[in-house]
Scaffold this motif. Sequence first.
Motif, PDB file in Angstrom:
ATOM      1  N   HIS A  16      -3.628 -10.113   2.292  1.00 11.77           N
ATOM      2  CA  HIS A  16      -4.955  -9.517   2.489  1.00 11.77           C
ATOM      3  C   HIS A  16      -5.244  -8.374   1.526  1.00 11.77           C
ATOM      4  O   HIS A  16      -6.333  -7.830   1.530  1.00 11.77           O
ATOM      5  CB  HIS A  16      -5.112  -9.043   3.929  1.00 11.77           C
ATOM      6  N   ARG A  51       9.661  -3.639  18.395  1.00  9.28           N
ATOM      7  CA  ARG A  51      10.637  -4.736  18.302  1.00  9.28           C
ATOM      8  C   ARG A  51      11.398  -4.928  19.603  1.00  9.28           C
ATOM      9  O   ARG A  51      11.728  -6.043  19.992  1.00  9.28           O
ATOM     10  CB  ARG A  51      11.633  -4.435  17.165  1.00  9.28           C
ATOM     11  N   GLY A  58      -7.226  -4.899   7.358  1.00 11.94           N
ATOM     12  CA  GLY A  58      -5.888  -4.331   7.319  1.00 11.94           C
ATOM     13  C   GLY A  58      -5.885  -2.845   7.635  1.00 11.94           C
ATOM     14  O   GLY A  58      -6.867  -2.152   7.411  1.00 11.94           O
ATOM     15  N   TYR A  59      -4.763  -2.413   8.134  1.00 10.41           N
ATOM     16  CA  TYR A  59      -4.621  -1.022   8.552  1.00 10.41           C
ATOM     17  C   TYR A  59      -4.908  -0.049   7.419  1.00 10.41           C
ATOM     18  O   TYR A  59      -5.623   0.924   7.580  1.00 10.41           O
ATOM     19  CB  TYR A  59      -3.193  -0.818   9.062  1.00 10.41           C
ATOM     20  N   GLU A  60      -4.353  -0.313   6.259  1.00  7.30           N
ATOM     21  CA  GLU A  60      -4.433   0.666   5.181  1.00  7.30           C
ATOM     22  C   GLU A  60      -5.782   0.686   4.490  1.00  7.30           C
ATOM     23  O   GLU A  60      -6.160   1.689   3.931  1.00  7.30           O
ATOM     24  CB  GLU A  60      -3.356   0.392   4.149  1.00  7.30           C
ATOM     25  N   ARG A  61      -6.458  -0.413   4.554  1.00 11.99           N
ATOM     26  CA  ARG A  61      -7.775  -0.476   3.939  1.00 11.99           C
ATOM     27  C   ARG A  61      -8.844   0.120   4.863  1.00 11.99           C
ATOM     28  O   ARG A  61     -10.003   0.210   4.491  1.00 11.99           O
ATOM     29  CB  ARG A  61      -8.157  -1.937   3.640  1.00 11.99           C
ATOM     30  N   GLU A  67       0.813  -1.214   0.000  1.00 13.95           N
ATOM     31  CA  GLU A  67       0.000   0.000   0.000  1.00 13.95           C
ATOM     32  C   GLU A  67       0.842   1.256   0.000  1.00 13.95           C
ATOM     33  O   GLU A  67       0.406   2.283  -0.480  1.00 13.95           O
ATOM     34  CB  GLU A  67      -0.871   0.013   1.256  1.00 13.95           C
ATOM     35  N   ARG A  68       2.004   1.151   0.570  1.00 11.65           N
ATOM     36  CA  ARG A  68       2.877   2.314   0.614  1.00 11.65           C
ATOM     37  C   ARG A  68       3.590   2.523  -0.711  1.00 11.65           C
ATOM     38  O   ARG A  68       4.317   3.495  -0.889  1.00 11.65           O
ATOM     39  CB  ARG A  68       3.934   2.129   1.729  1.00 11.65           C
ATOM     40  N   MET A  82      10.488 -11.875   9.015  1.00 10.49           N
ATOM     41  CA  MET A  82      10.328 -10.849  10.042  1.00 10.49           C
ATOM     42  C   MET A  82      11.606 -10.615  10.852  1.00 10.49           C
ATOM     43  O   MET A  82      11.727  -9.602  11.532  1.00 10.49           O
ATOM     44  CB  MET A  82       9.194 -11.245  11.006  1.00 10.49           C
ATOM     45  N   LEU A 128       2.969  -4.104  11.258  1.00 10.39           N
ATOM     46  CA  LEU A 128       4.134  -3.498  11.898  1.00 10.39           C
ATOM     47  C   LEU A 128       4.779  -2.461  10.987  1.00 10.39           C
ATOM     48  O   LEU A 128       5.198  -1.384  11.435  1.00 10.39           O
ATOM     49  CB  LEU A 128       5.144  -4.594  12.263  1.00 10.39           C
ATOM     50  N   HIS A 129       4.845  -2.793   9.719  1.00 15.85           N
ATOM     51  CA  HIS A 129       5.542  -1.880   8.800  1.00 15.85           C
ATOM     52  C   HIS A 129       4.795  -0.583   8.555  1.00 15.85           C
ATOM     53  O   HIS A 129       5.291   0.294   7.859  1.00 15.85           O
ATOM     54  CB  HIS A 129       5.818  -2.584   7.474  1.00 15.85           C
ATOM     55  N   MET A 130       3.604  -0.451   9.115  1.00 11.38           N
ATOM     56  CA  MET A 130       2.877   0.803   8.927  1.00 11.38           C
ATOM     57  C   MET A 130       3.196   1.810  10.028  1.00 11.38           C
ATOM     58  O   MET A 130       2.844   2.971   9.918  1.00 11.38           O
ATOM     59  CB  MET A 130       1.373   0.549   8.893  1.00 11.38           C
ATOM     60  N   PHE A 175      -0.822  -7.619  14.486  1.00 12.73           N
ATOM     61  CA  PHE A 175       0.578  -7.586  14.875  1.00 12.73           C
ATOM     62  C   PHE A 175       1.501  -7.967  13.734  1.00 12.73           C
ATOM     63  O   PHE A 175       2.497  -7.318  13.445  1.00 12.73           O
ATOM     64  CB  PHE A 175       0.795  -8.554  16.048  1.00 12.73           C
ATOM     65  N   GLN A 176       1.136  -9.002  13.062  1.00 17.85           N
ATOM     66  CA  GLN A 176       1.969  -9.540  11.996  1.00 17.85           C
ATOM     67  C   GLN A 176       1.957  -8.675  10.756  1.00 17.85           C
ATOM     68  O   GLN A 176       2.953  -8.523  10.066  1.00 17.85           O
ATOM     69  CB  GLN A 176       1.421 -10.916  11.575  1.00 17.85           C
ATOM     70  N   ARG A 177       0.784  -8.151  10.508  1.00 18.79           N
ATOM     71  CA  ARG A 177       0.538  -7.582   9.210  1.00 18.79           C
ATOM     72  C   ARG A 177       0.910  -6.112   9.122  1.00 18.79           C
ATOM     73  O   ARG A 177       1.245  -5.612   8.054  1.00 18.79           O
ATOM     74  CB  ARG A 177      -0.972  -7.692   8.993  1.00 18.79           C
TER      75      ARG A 177
END
Lengths: 213, 213, 213, 213
Positions: free
Chosen positions: C130, D141, D44-47, C46-47, C186, D129-131, D125-127
Amino acid sequence: MGNPRDECPGRGQDRSASGPREDNTASVSDRLMSAATRLFAERGYERTSVREIVQAAGVTKGAMYHYFASKDDLLFAVYERVLAMQMRRLEEFASDEGPIAERLREAAADVVRTTVENLEDTVIFQRSLHMLSPERQNEVRKERRSYHERFREMIEEGQHSGVFRTDIPADIVVTQYFGAVHHLGMWYRPDGELSGAAVGDHFAHLLLNGLRP
Amino acid sequence: MGNPRDECPGRGQDRSASGPREDNTASVSDRLMSAATRLFAERGYERTSVREIVQAAGVTKGAMYHYFASKDDLLFAVYERVLAMQMRRLEEFASDEGPIAERLREAAADVVRTTVENLEDTVIFQRSLHMLSPERQNEVRKERRSYHERFREMIEEGQHSGVFRTDIPADIVVTQYFGAVHHLGMWYRPDGELSGAAVGDHFAHLLLNGLRP
Amino acid sequence: MGNPRDECPGRGQDRSASGPREDNTASVSDRLMSAATRLFAERGYERTSVREIVQAAGVTKGAMYHYFASKDDLLFAVYERVLAMQMRRLEEFASDEGPIAERLREAAADVVRTTVENLEDTVIFQRSLHMLSPERQNEVRKERRSYHERFREMIEEGQHSGVFRTDIPADIVVTQYFGAVHHLGMWYRPDGELSGAAVGDHFAHLLLNGLRP
Amino acid sequence: MGNPRDECPGRGQDRSASGPREDNTASVSDRLMSAATRLFAERGYERTSVREIVQAAGVTKGAMYHYFASKDDLLFAVYERVLAMQMRRLEEFASDEGPIAERLREAAADVVRTTVENLEDTVIFQRSLHMLSPERQNEVRKERRSYHERFREMIEEGQHSGVFRTDIPADIVVTQYFGAVHHLGMWYRPDGELSGAAVGDHFAHLLLNGLRP
DNA sequence: GATGAATGAGGTTTCATTCAT
DNA sequence: AATGAATGAAACCTCATTCAT
């Protein structure tokens, strides 16, 4: 205009630096509706971009999408305004006193006058219905139909009371007449030699003649 | 992967693998015109992409641009075909023998029948004129005007010979009538209860009645 | 970069003037896939904007949409490539000769090595599933499941032949193991002190130990 | 018309007229956190847009920005809640009495149970983190590492006391195990045939077996 | 504490057309 | 006569965030 950046979408302000054409004191959504009406009539719905609308209205794209869910939504709002106005006018004439032939003549002439006075709306109405979502097309058609029915009732009233001939279905008369009215947007020019009132009188005259027994 | 996505509609090959809808034996440009006519009527000129047209016609984009200079050019070709056909029909009726009232009645009824038989053309005609270049709009309007004039002449002939009333300008009568005719595309449905011929008779009847002195 | 216009979307060439990072001799779609893989892994699906992808691949947006129906489609293409590669590797080891414990140990170690060698793919795999359409998520899951099943068969083979303990369902063993493998993205860093092979040996060792009766 | 379109989802009032899904008695920030958790896990966060979150929580955007500095901030708050909870649980088991093998087994089984009970948290948590901003990623971390270290200490304790084999680095064991645990969110379904406790027992069993000398 | 109108930047995608083959 | 890859411009829309009230 005056600045090469103006055409670079997404850069800087949405609102053009050069003054917008719509009255800055009106509400944002009114400004949008009138800018849209003018532009849609001028060059058609599809040829008009959202950027042009908001520029003409002097607002930002974001503001537009705050008030209208989509470009389609804006078009629909224009339709609703026109429909409401037309229905209001018709009701006034239809509920008047007087012999049915007179009431019909006046309503028929008025619908022409009103159409000519709002020619932009008429142009849009005819040309852009198919750009609405199917659901909204139906909604518009439904309102339009009830408008026609109000008109048809007058004709039937005259038929029942014997002042109008009965060998032509009232429905046909109505669609024929409104076909002609809607078509005004395709040829009538305000700067031509006939005034809207004159055209209205002629149209009404022809209609009434046609209905004579 | 790694190749244009054949399975993705419109990507990769223009020509759809599953058969196109147009008759494969007709000439390429005929297939394009009839696919375009159908699609323009169905969803409007602007909602129809060149890709869809060529797909429906079963040809490639390159082929289309070989026969038509542009999408606009294709639309214009549709207009020209319709205009030529209408003029031809009108000439036939206008130049018939017989009393003017009868000739007008038959021409008026025929134009409705023809319109109903080519409803797609009518829909496009009304809706998409503004998508042509201004020059071509003028060209179409000019042809259209001469069509109207041929019709007007018949009315004037009746007025001069005293069978039609003269207190309504022939011009107004013509525009009113054709307004109604063009509007057919907006409401007439072939599967409705009225045949095209029936509507034509009613319309012509109403017209003639209105012209009675 | 070097030119203030670079960030103005829709202005001028899509292709950035400053050199793209992908090999210019590779095919357009390969260049797109590798640019996308790198960028998706780096900053997430998405980024990553389509503009960035085409810029990195040195192609225009139009070209990208010629080969891939959407950004989503590009992501899916990356998934398919990874899945195919993994399945191919697993088949090789699974179909080897030799005692089942050895075949499993080698396959288990190899899957770690391969994962580590394609860490970008793994990161994307885990993080972006997802973002695919539900249908495509299912497609990926299905392929993934058949991969797991191939692995499970080996474990069951060992269980039937008595070299592996049977009090833990083979399914659980597989999901536990692949969970750990997928998680490599990860934490594993290629510049850390453990090589992929070393991690693979340890993982395989632990797995085989756990299966001892 | 003329007013923000109330009937249009998300336009006009932020707070939906039809009741939101979160408990109206909980505090505003709790409602926001639980709506966010659910939605982030779901799509998901971005959606997930801020508008959707506030709508689901039954509050306005302004209110959200009163409690959380940004969308990112809200995500971080979810992370912190999860981390704190996990650490608390681990401490309880790790500091129990009893032989190390038993304490490890129970902690290992519990972490699976807890994960399964809070599957949404795990998925996020898994999905996502990079956001988070790089700083906050590091913060997460770090906390995560200290969690792993608490676990690793238990394994090392067993290795020193001779009950666990020493030919596999404790680190590797931990990352392998937590990889499998984190992966639960990708496949475990609460309505499946295995309970969280059953999976926990199997996982712990496999772990302990693997560690047998 | 809370509102909601307004912002402005950026996102993905579509599309008519060109051109080397 | 015909292909189809590639172009480049512009389209509509979304969204996190701010700020006067």
